[in-house]
Design a protein around this motif. Structure first.
Motif, PDB file in Angstrom:
ATOM      1  N   VAL A 122      38.555  44.784  22.572  1.00 40.90           N
ATOM      2  CA  VAL A 122      37.756  45.033  23.778  1.00 40.90           C
ATOM      3  C   VAL A 122      38.602  45.810  24.783  1.00 40.90           C
ATOM      4  O   VAL A 122      39.789  45.509  24.971  1.00 40.90           O
ATOM      5  N   ASP A 123      38.007  46.790  25.416  1.00 40.19           N
ATOM      6  CA  ASP A 123      38.688  47.588  26.429  1.00 40.19           C
ATOM      7  C   ASP A 123      39.045  46.704  27.626  1.00 40.19           C
ATOM      8  O   ASP A 123      38.158  46.105  28.242  1.00 40.19           O
ATOM      9  N   PRO A 124      40.333  46.618  27.996  1.00 40.08           N
ATOM     10  CA  PRO A 124      40.730  45.751  29.119  1.00 40.08           C
ATOM     11  C   PRO A 124      40.091  46.147  30.449  1.00 40.08           C
ATOM     12  O   PRO A 124      39.944  45.311  31.343  1.00 40.08           O
ATOM     13  N   LYS A 125      39.688  47.415  30.570  1.00 39.19           N
ATOM     14  CA  LYS A 125      39.046  47.871  31.812  1.00 39.19           C
ATOM     15  C   LYS A 125      37.679  47.222  32.014  1.00 39.19           C
ATOM     16  O   LYS A 125      37.156  47.214  33.111  1.00 39.19           O
ATOM     17  N   LYS A 126      37.103  46.697  30.938  1.00 36.66           N
ATOM     18  CA  LYS A 126      35.785  46.066  31.023  1.00 36.66           C
ATOM     19  C   LYS A 126      35.869  44.581  31.366  1.00 36.66           C
ATOM     20  O   LYS A 126      34.844  43.920  31.449  1.00 36.66           O
ATOM     21  N   LEU A 127      37.076  44.068  31.559  1.00 38.72           N
ATOM     22  CA  LEU A 127      37.239  42.632  31.769  1.00 38.72           C
ATOM     23  C   LEU A 127      37.900  42.336  33.110  1.00 38.72           C
ATOM     24  O   LEU A 127      38.824  43.032  33.521  1.00 38.72           O
ATOM     25  N   THR A 128      37.412  41.302  33.749  1.00 33.95           N
ATOM     26  CA  THR A 128      38.032  40.794  34.971  1.00 33.95           C
ATOM     27  C   THR A 128      37.972  39.273  34.910  1.00 33.95           C
ATOM     28  O   THR A 128      37.099  38.719  34.241  1.00 33.95           O
ATOM     29  N   VAL A 129      38.905  38.609  35.584  1.00 36.04           N
ATOM     30  CA  VAL A 129      38.954  37.144  35.533  1.00 36.04           C
ATOM     31  C   VAL A 129      38.865  36.557  36.935  1.00 36.04           C
ATOM     32  O   VAL A 129      39.236  37.196  37.921  1.00 36.04           O
ATOM     33  N   ILE A 130      38.354  35.332  36.971  1.00 34.96           N
ATOM     34  CA  ILE A 130      38.285  34.564  38.205  1.00 34.96           C
ATOM     35  C   ILE A 130      38.360  33.087  37.835  1.00 34.96           C
ATOM     36  O   ILE A 130      37.966  32.705  36.730  1.00 34.96           O
ATOM     37  N   SER A 131      38.891  32.296  38.736  1.00 33.97           N
ATOM     38  CA  SER A 131      38.922  30.851  38.511  1.00 33.97           C
ATOM     39  C   SER A 131      38.125  30.170  39.610  1.00 33.97           C
ATOM     40  O   SER A 131      38.295  30.471  40.785  1.00 33.97           O
ATOM     41  N   TYR A 132      37.273  29.260  39.196  1.00 40.10           N
ATOM     42  CA  TYR A 132      36.553  28.435  40.154  1.00 40.10           C
ATOM     43  C   TYR A 132      37.166  27.036  40.233  1.00 40.10           C
ATOM     44  O   TYR A 132      36.699  26.204  41.009  1.00 40.10           O
TER      45      TYR A 132
END
Length: 174
Positions: free
Chosen positions: A137-147
């Motif tokens: 998967v292209d890393p540019k298409k991914l973002t992370v967040i923590s709740y």
């Protein structure tokens, strides 16, 4: 005051229309009609494509939201029984050519401090992100967040409920 003579106005309008029709040839009329039809067809195609893309994006968002990766208590490594979900997610993301981002949302149960759970949720999200990148998967298409513990799907104080809150969710971002 004078009232307008409607009969004269209608006669003038009819005469002007007839003069205009007489000055254009049938071939010119056909050409204009063909051009108008082509423009209308192009507008219809563009509208159809836009609606089709929106529907595809909605379906893609629903498929993403339906995938949930669960974790063990106090762990951020992906469990062996959850790998098929990660692989399914990778294939889904790679199969959609649109320009979008997938937000990986790390969540925790209520055990631990708020700071600890925030960090653990971030580790869980990054764990899945790294796995997706390894799967192509292209890393540019991914973002992370923590709740952390702030986004529970279950609020009962029981083991079965806490298990449901130790998870990663996936959200489509256009």
């Amino acid at each position: 005051s004078k009232q307008p003579n409607l009969e004269n106005a209608q006669q003038q309008t009819t005469q002007t229309t007839q003069e205009t029709a007489a000055t254009t040839t049938p071939a010119e009329n056909e050409s204009v009609n063909t051009q108008n039809a082509a423009v209308e067809e192009q507008n219809l195609e563009e509208t159809t494509i836009t609606v089709s893309k929106a529907q595809n994006n909605q379906q893609f968002a629903k498929k993403l939201a339906s995938i949930v990766v669960y974790f063990d208590f106090d762990k951020y490594n992906i469990r062996p029984d959850q790998w098929p979900k990660v692989e399914k997610l990778a294939n889904l993301i790679k199969s959609n050519p649109s320009n979008y981002t997938v937000r990986i949302e790390g969540n925790c149960d209520e055990w631990g401090t708020e700071e600890y759970n925030y960090a653990l949720g971030l580790k869980r999200a990054n764990s899945v992100k790294n796995a997706l990148i390894k799967l192509g998967v292209d890393p540019k298409k991914l973002t992370v967040i923590s709740y952390g513990e702030l986004n529970p799907v279950c609020t009962a104080h029981a083991r079965w409920c806490w298990r449901l809150n130790r998870r990663d969710n996936f959200t489509y971002l256009p």
